[in-house]
Enzyme design. Structure first.
Site, PDB file in Angstrom:
ATOM      1  N   SER A  42       0.829  -1.203   0.000  1.00  0.00           N
ATOM      2  CA  SER A  42       0.000   0.000   0.000  1.00  0.00           C
ATOM      3  C   SER A  42       0.859   1.247   0.000  1.00  0.00           C
ATOM      4  O   SER A  42       1.971   1.248   0.542  1.00  0.00           O
ATOM      5  CB  SER A  42      -0.889  -0.009   1.260  1.00  0.00           C
ATOM      6  OG  SER A  42      -1.477   1.250   1.481  1.00  0.00           O
ATOM      7  N   TYR A  59      -1.507  -0.559  10.733  1.00  0.00           N
ATOM      8  CA  TYR A  59      -1.821  -1.132   9.416  1.00  0.00           C
ATOM      9  C   TYR A  59      -0.640  -0.879   8.469  1.00  0.00           C
ATOM     10  O   TYR A  59      -0.112  -1.808   7.851  1.00  0.00           O
ATOM     11  CB  TYR A  59      -3.105  -0.510   8.849  1.00  0.00           C
ATOM     12  CG  TYR A  59      -3.260  -0.752   7.374  1.00  0.00           C
ATOM     13  CD1 TYR A  59      -2.952   0.250   6.459  1.00  0.00           C
ATOM     14  CD2 TYR A  59      -3.652  -1.991   6.890  1.00  0.00           C
ATOM     15  CE1 TYR A  59      -3.035   0.019   5.102  1.00  0.00           C
ATOM     16  CE2 TYR A  59      -3.755  -2.230   5.536  1.00  0.00           C
ATOM     17  CZ  TYR A  59      -3.437  -1.217   4.637  1.00  0.00           C
ATOM     18  OH  TYR A  59      -3.513  -1.444   3.298  1.00  0.00           O
ATOM     19  N   LYS A  88       2.324  -3.449   6.734  1.00  0.00           N
ATOM     20  CA  LYS A  88       2.685  -3.556   5.310  1.00  0.00           C
ATOM     21  C   LYS A  88       4.191  -3.398   5.129  1.00  0.00           C
ATOM     22  O   LYS A  88       4.835  -4.132   4.375  1.00  0.00           O
ATOM     23  CB  LYS A  88       1.958  -2.472   4.496  1.00  0.00           C
ATOM     24  CG  LYS A  88       0.461  -2.679   4.352  1.00  0.00           C
ATOM     25  CD  LYS A  88       0.122  -3.936   3.569  1.00  0.00           C
ATOM     26  CE  LYS A  88      -1.371  -4.065   3.344  1.00  0.00           C
ATOM     27  NZ  LYS A  88      -1.729  -5.326   2.655  1.00  0.00           N
TER      28      LYS A  88
HETATM   29  C1  WQD Z   1      -9.115   9.963   0.917  1.00  0.00           C
HETATM   30  C2  WQD Z   1      -9.297  11.457   1.140  1.00  0.00           C
HETATM   31  C3  WQD Z   1      -9.601  12.069   3.442  1.00  0.00           C
HETATM   32  C4  WQD Z   1     -13.485  10.071   3.933  1.00  0.00           C
HETATM   33  C5  WQD Z   1      -6.704   4.848   3.038  1.00  0.00           C
HETATM   34  C6  WQD Z   1      -5.630   3.981   3.622  1.00  0.00           C
HETATM   35  C7  WQD Z   1      -4.875   3.300   2.505  1.00  0.00           C
HETATM   36  C8  WQD Z   1      -5.841   2.542   1.631  1.00  0.00           C
HETATM   37  C9  WQD Z   1      -6.885   3.504   1.072  1.00  0.00           C
HETATM   38  C10 WQD Z   1      -6.010   0.265   2.301  1.00  0.00           C
HETATM   39  C11 WQD Z   1      -8.538  11.980   2.361  1.00  0.00           C
HETATM   40  C12 WQD Z   1     -10.855  12.384   2.634  1.00  0.00           C
HETATM   41  C13 WQD Z   1     -12.293  10.538   3.396  1.00  0.00           C
HETATM   42  C14 WQD Z   1     -14.482  10.990   4.316  1.00  0.00           C
HETATM   43  C15 WQD Z   1     -13.076  12.802   3.606  1.00  0.00           C
HETATM   44  N1  WQD Z   1      -6.473   1.507   2.364  1.00  0.00           N
HETATM   45  N2  WQD Z   1     -12.107  11.884   3.241  1.00  0.00           N
HETATM   46  N3  WQD Z   1     -14.241  12.329   4.140  1.00  0.00           N
HETATM   47  O1  WQD Z   1      -6.882   7.820   3.752  1.00  0.00           O
HETATM   48  O2  WQD Z   1      -5.971   8.181   1.381  1.00  0.00           O
HETATM   49  O3  WQD Z   1      -6.113   5.874   2.294  1.00  0.00           O
HETATM   50  O4  WQD Z   1      -7.550   4.084   2.192  1.00  0.00           O
HETATM   51  O5  WQD Z   1      -5.180  -0.201   1.592  1.00  0.00           O
HETATM   52  O6  WQD Z   1      -3.955   2.403   3.072  1.00  0.00           O
HETATM   53  O7  WQD Z   1      -4.727   4.822   4.317  1.00  0.00           O
HETATM   54  O8  WQD Z   1      -8.203   7.088   1.702  1.00  0.00           O
HETATM   55  O9  WQD Z   1     -10.551   7.326   1.062  1.00  0.00           O
HETATM   56  O10 WQD Z   1      -9.960   7.285   3.545  1.00  0.00           O
HETATM   57  O11 WQD Z   1      -9.394   9.298   2.156  1.00  0.00           O
HETATM   58  O12 WQD Z   1     -12.884  14.022   3.473  1.00  0.00           O
HETATM   59  O13 WQD Z   1     -15.595  10.622   4.819  1.00  0.00           O
HETATM   60  O14 WQD Z   1     -10.679  11.720   1.403  1.00  0.00           O
HETATM   61  O15 WQD Z   1      -9.341  13.096   4.396  1.00  0.00           O
HETATM   62  O16 WQD Z   1      -8.082  13.295   2.047  1.00  0.00           O
HETATM   63  P1  WQD Z   1      -6.750   7.351   2.343  1.00  0.00           P
HETATM   64  P2  WQD Z   1      -9.607   7.702   2.150  1.00  0.00           P
END
Ligand code: WQD
Length: 344
Positions: A124, A148, A152
């Site tokens: 990841s 997590y 990885k």
């Molecule tokens: C994306 C953007 C949030 C939800 C995570 C894990 C990564 C992988 C993918 C497993 C950020 C914003 C999100 C919400 C928001 N998982 N957001 N409101 O954090 O980049 O990655 O998921 O493999 O390992 O770290 O993805 O989709 O959670 O967030 O504003 O309700 O959307 O702040 O900027 P992230 P995400």
């Protein structure tokens, strides 16, 4: 060639299953269904036109995995099985270390005993922590901010140590950026249990009327519109990346050895860009409220995907509108109708 997909009933695994079958491989699934549902198997059969071989079990069961590899003459394993909720990993670290690190140790022991030493590993972009700059290349410093991501990173190091100890091992380490979207048929997709942690499924649930509004976690980042920027990659492109990785490992590509590559589009999109793209794709409004930053979030994270292109001849092809279109088709299908316990 027979390929074992651990966690193959899950979101990425199920899409990879379909892509492998289409590429002429014979994939089979090992899944404990702790974060997926057996209902996906019938839909995989519909998509591939062939019966799906699936064993219910734990990847940590060395005897079971060894028997499966021997019985089905498994040529390579793709290891998807693992927990992936960052916040949950902070609350329950031992659950994550035991399952995500302990699970791959047991898998590798079973593979070694069965003389199967070719593995594709789901890593990841989280291993990059808070990158010093973007786009990110594979030689960037790695760090972790949660169990997590730490898991990885430890798994990557374990594979490197194993490869040094025995040159017979061949590893394809794939660092996923942000997988989103669904199969264009609308038959398989992402359906997280409970309240989605990730942006795209949450936006989809707001658009379909399941949730009132989206919380935008912070709009004061050093990004063009102040909201977080990520590299969203269509799950179909991600699945194709696994096919390309296996073909390289099994047919002597990528210089005949192991490799670690980013699987991303090389483009970053902000939260508000995703909201607008989803409104375009769905024709629905996605109301949102600006909230506080989320602990552990970074401002920007997107890939330099040129190494995967060079080594594997693979590039992402789907755009953000494509991702939103396919995610919306899937969300519309699972919402309201009796929930097909969809792949998670
Ligand atoms: C994306 C953007 C949030 C939800 C995570 C894990 C990564 C992988 C993918 C497993 C950020 C914003 C999100 C919400 C928001 N998982 N957001 N409101 O954090 O980049 O990655 O998921 O493999 O390992 O770290 O993805 O989709 O959670 O967030 O504003 O309700 O959307 O702040 O900027 P992230 P995400």
């Amino acid at each position: 060639m027979n390929i074992l997909l651990t966690g193959g009933a899950g979101y990425i695994g199920s899409h990879t299953f379909v892509a492998l079958a289409a590429a002429g491989f014979t994939p089979m699934i090992l899944d404990d269904f702790s974060n997926s549902s057996a209902d996906v198997l019938a839909r995989l059969e519909a998509l591939t036109g062939t019966p799906v071989l699936c064993e219910r079990g734990d990847v940590a069961d060395v005897a079971l995995v060894g028997a499966l590899i021997a019985q089905h003459t498994i040529a390579a394993v793709v290891h998807f099985a693992g927990f992936k909720a960052v916040g949950e990993s902070v609350a329950q670290p031992l659950k994550y270390y035991r399952n995500n690190v302990g699970g791959i140790i047991a898998l590798l022991q079973a593979m070694d005993a069965a003389n199967c030493r070719t593995l594709v590993f789901s890593s990841s972009a989280t291993v990059y922590g808070d990158p010093a700059s973007v786009p990110i290349t594979e030689d960037f410093a790695r760090s972790h901010t949660n169990p997590y991501g730490h898991g990885k990173l430890v798994c990557e190091d374990m594979l490197a140590a194993l490869g040094t100890s025995n040159k017979a091992w061949r590893f394809g380490v794939l660092r996923y950026f942000n997988p989103v979207g669904a199969h264009p048929s609308g038959l398989i997709g992402e359906d997280p249990a409970g309240v989605p942690n990730n942006l795209m499924p949450y936006v989809a649930q707001v658009a379909v009327g399941q949730r009132e509004f989206l919380n935008v976690w912070g709009n004061d980042y050093a990004t063009p519109d102040g909201t977080g920027v990520r590299d969203y990659i269509h799950v179909q492109d991600l699945a194709a990346g696994h096919v390309a990785a296996l073909q390289a490992l099994l047919h002597g590509g990528a210089g005949g050895g192991s490799f670690t590559v980013n699987l991303g589009t090389g483009k970053g999109h902000s939260v508000l860009e995703v909201v607008r793209a989803f409104e375009q794709a769905s024709g629905k409004k996605v109301p949102y409220r600006i909230g506080p930053r989320r602990a552990g979030d970074v401002a920007q994270c997107y890939a330099d995907a040129s190494l995967a292109a060079r080594l594997l001849g693979w590039r992402a092809t789907q755009t953000l509108p494509d991702m939103c279109r396919d995610a919306w088709r899937w969300q519309s299908r699972i919402h309201g109708s009796p929930r097909p316990a969809a792949s998670r």
